[in-house]
Design a protein around this motif. Structure first.
Motif, PDB file in Angstrom:
ATOM      1  N   ARG A 175      27.816  -3.866  38.378  1.00 24.40           N
ATOM      2  CA  ARG A 175      28.382  -3.591  39.540  1.00 24.40           C
ATOM      3  C   ARG A 175      29.774  -3.301  40.052  1.00 24.40           C
ATOM      4  O   ARG A 175      30.770  -3.423  38.932  1.00 24.40           O
ATOM      5  N   THR A 179      39.409 -12.463  44.739  1.00 23.92           N
ATOM      6  CA  THR A 179      39.138 -13.650  43.627  1.00 23.92           C
ATOM      7  C   THR A 179      38.235 -14.655  43.112  1.00 23.92           C
ATOM      8  O   THR A 179      37.800 -15.143  42.123  1.00 23.92           O
ATOM      9  N   ALA A 180      39.000 -16.036  43.950  1.00 28.40           N
ATOM     10  CA  ALA A 180      38.109 -16.465  43.519  1.00 28.40           C
ATOM     11  C   ALA A 180      36.629 -16.847  44.075  1.00 28.40           C
ATOM     12  O   ALA A 180      35.776 -17.075  44.830  1.00 28.40           O
ATOM     13  N   ALA A 181      36.570 -15.958  45.322  1.00 28.56           N
ATOM     14  CA  ALA A 181      35.291 -15.899  45.896  1.00 28.56           C
ATOM     15  C   ALA A 181      34.006 -15.027  45.471  1.00 28.56           C
ATOM     16  O   ALA A 181      32.783 -15.053  45.009  1.00 28.56           O
ATOM     17  N   TRP A 182      34.270 -13.535  44.178  1.00 25.87           N
ATOM     18  CA  TRP A 182      33.661 -13.549  43.062  1.00 25.87           C
ATOM     19  C   TRP A 182      33.416 -14.242  42.543  1.00 25.87           C
ATOM     20  O   TRP A 182      33.819 -14.933  41.291  1.00 25.87           O
ATOM     21  N   ASP A 183      31.838 -13.771  41.974  1.00 22.41           N
ATOM     22  CA  ASP A 183      30.630 -14.878  41.003  1.00 22.41           C
ATOM     23  C   ASP A 183      30.032 -13.214  40.545  1.00 22.41           C
ATOM     24  O   ASP A 183      30.381 -12.936  40.876  1.00 22.41           O
ATOM     25  N   GLY A 184      29.619 -13.975  39.272  1.00 16.54           N
ATOM     26  CA  GLY A 184      29.366 -13.318  38.398  1.00 16.54           C
ATOM     27  C   GLY A 184      29.957 -11.772  37.186  1.00 16.54           C
ATOM     28  O   GLY A 184      31.104 -12.107  37.731  1.00 16.54           O
ATOM     29  N   LEU A 233      40.354 -11.411  38.386  1.00 23.38           N
ATOM     30  CA  LEU A 233      39.193 -11.298  37.370  1.00 23.38           C
ATOM     31  C   LEU A 233      38.852 -10.941  36.166  1.00 23.38           C
ATOM     32  O   LEU A 233      37.645 -10.107  35.931  1.00 23.38           O
ATOM     33  N   ARG A 267      37.953 -12.613  33.711  1.00 20.37           N
ATOM     34  CA  ARG A 267      37.018 -13.643  33.113  1.00 20.37           C
ATOM     35  C   ARG A 267      35.682 -12.381  33.823  1.00 20.37           C
ATOM     36  O   ARG A 267      34.980 -12.971  33.047  1.00 20.37           O
ATOM     37  N   ALA A 268      35.328 -12.064  35.423  1.00 19.56           N
ATOM     38  CA  ALA A 268      34.024 -11.700  35.211  1.00 19.56           C
ATOM     39  C   ALA A 268      34.550 -10.547  34.589  1.00 19.56           C
ATOM     40  O   ALA A 268      33.406  -9.972  34.323  1.00 19.56           O
TER      41      ALA A 268
END
Length: 315
Positions: A30, A98-103, A144, A146-147
């Protein structure tokens, strides 16, 4: 490889993004490309999508982003080309992204930027080029983190420029509150900040398997130069005969160094460095427009900038 031996690859200033990624499979990876709907951002995103990655174009202009995504899908066959709103000069926009990013996030390419703009300030009073080119990307990357850590071997690419040679970070007056504003000095300072970010982020995040490098893509005629007077462009063209790195590249060549640093097995575990023309840059020599300035790789300046950035965003 010793720290004093610049890393070299088989690729050159003439190599294209497609050539440097040839044979690399990014299926399941990704990617985020900021400014992915214009200039070399388009070709960077297209190449990564062509290698199988899911690519998110993080853009201010959603309409342009959608058009670009459709074009990339049409030319690569990859339907995993997404578009998300991001205005790097607006910290609320960065926080929302950044809040909307998942995974997990495997590759972050901090490609967007403004160049030599007229004096402009954000609502916070920050100088626009520093706020966009550095602070916006700083907030994005740290938001980001953590992602990136979840990706197990993530890479971050910070697009700098040979313009970093114009100015170190003037810590006493980053935002031109006490000195006369000069567009190119402001741009140069922001591009130095991009390199220093890579130096410090790589040191802080290496234990998370994240490598961070800075790149100079070369001179490419794009919308980035919209604020640059024609006489300045004419002068750069005239200089191209004696300064090879000022010769214009195609967008496909301009995207090559970013794509190389983001994907090549040759650079596995390599971080905190500055690349140009698909190779690690040599130290800059006085009078040259090539190479990297010592002040841009200075670990003390990198630590200071990181602290200033955290404090600025918290204020």
């Amino acid at each position: 490889m010793t720290a004093t031996t610049p890393i070299t690859t088989p690729f050159t200033a003439q190599s294209t993004a497609a050539e440097v990624v040839d044979g690399i499979d990014l299926t399941g990876r990704r990617v985020i490309v900021t400014g992915g709907a214009s200039g070399i951002g388009i070709e960077t995103a297209r190449t990564l999508a062509g290698a199988g990655a899911e690519v998110t174009l993080a853009v201010r202009n959603l309409e342009a982003g959608e058009r670009t995504a459709e074009d990339i899908t049409a030319t690569t066959g990859n339907k995993q080309v997404l578009v998300a709103p991001l205005d790097l000069s607006d910290q609320a926009s960065v926080a929302a992204f950044t809040a909307a990013w998942d995974g997990p996030l495997h590759i972050l390419i901090n490609n967007a930027g403004v160049m030599a703009s007229p004096e402009t300030r954000t609502p916070e009073g920050w100088e626009l080029q520093f706020a966009t080119n550095h602070l916006g990307h700083f907030a994005l990357a740290t938001g980001l983190h953590r992602a990136l850590a979840a990706a197990d071997g993530a890479r971050v690419v910070a697009l700098s420029s040979s313009a970093h040679l114009r100015s170190p970070i003037v810590f006493e007056d980053i935002h031109f509150r006490n000195r006369a504003y000069e567009p190119w000095l402001a741009y140069g300072q922001s591009k130095t900040a991009n390199v220093l970010f890579a130096v410090k982020a790589n040191r802080l995040w290496a234990s998370d398997g994240i490598t961070v490098n800075a790149v100079h893509p070369g001179g490419i005629r794009t919308n980035l130069q919209r604020h640059v007077p024609q006489e300045d462009i004419d002068r750069m063209i005239a200089q191209a005969g004696v300064a090879a790195n000022l010769a214009w590249k195609t967008p496909e060549q301009g995207a090559a160094t970013s794509v190389l640093v983001a994907t090549s097995p040759l650079l596995e575990g390599v971080g905190g460095r500055y690349f140009e023309d698909c190779n690690e840059a040599e130290p800059n020599q006085a009078g040259s427009r090539r190479g990297v300035a010592a002040y841009a790789l200075d670990p003390e300046a990198a630590t200071r900038l990181w602290q200033v950035s955290v404090e600025t965003l918290a204020s």
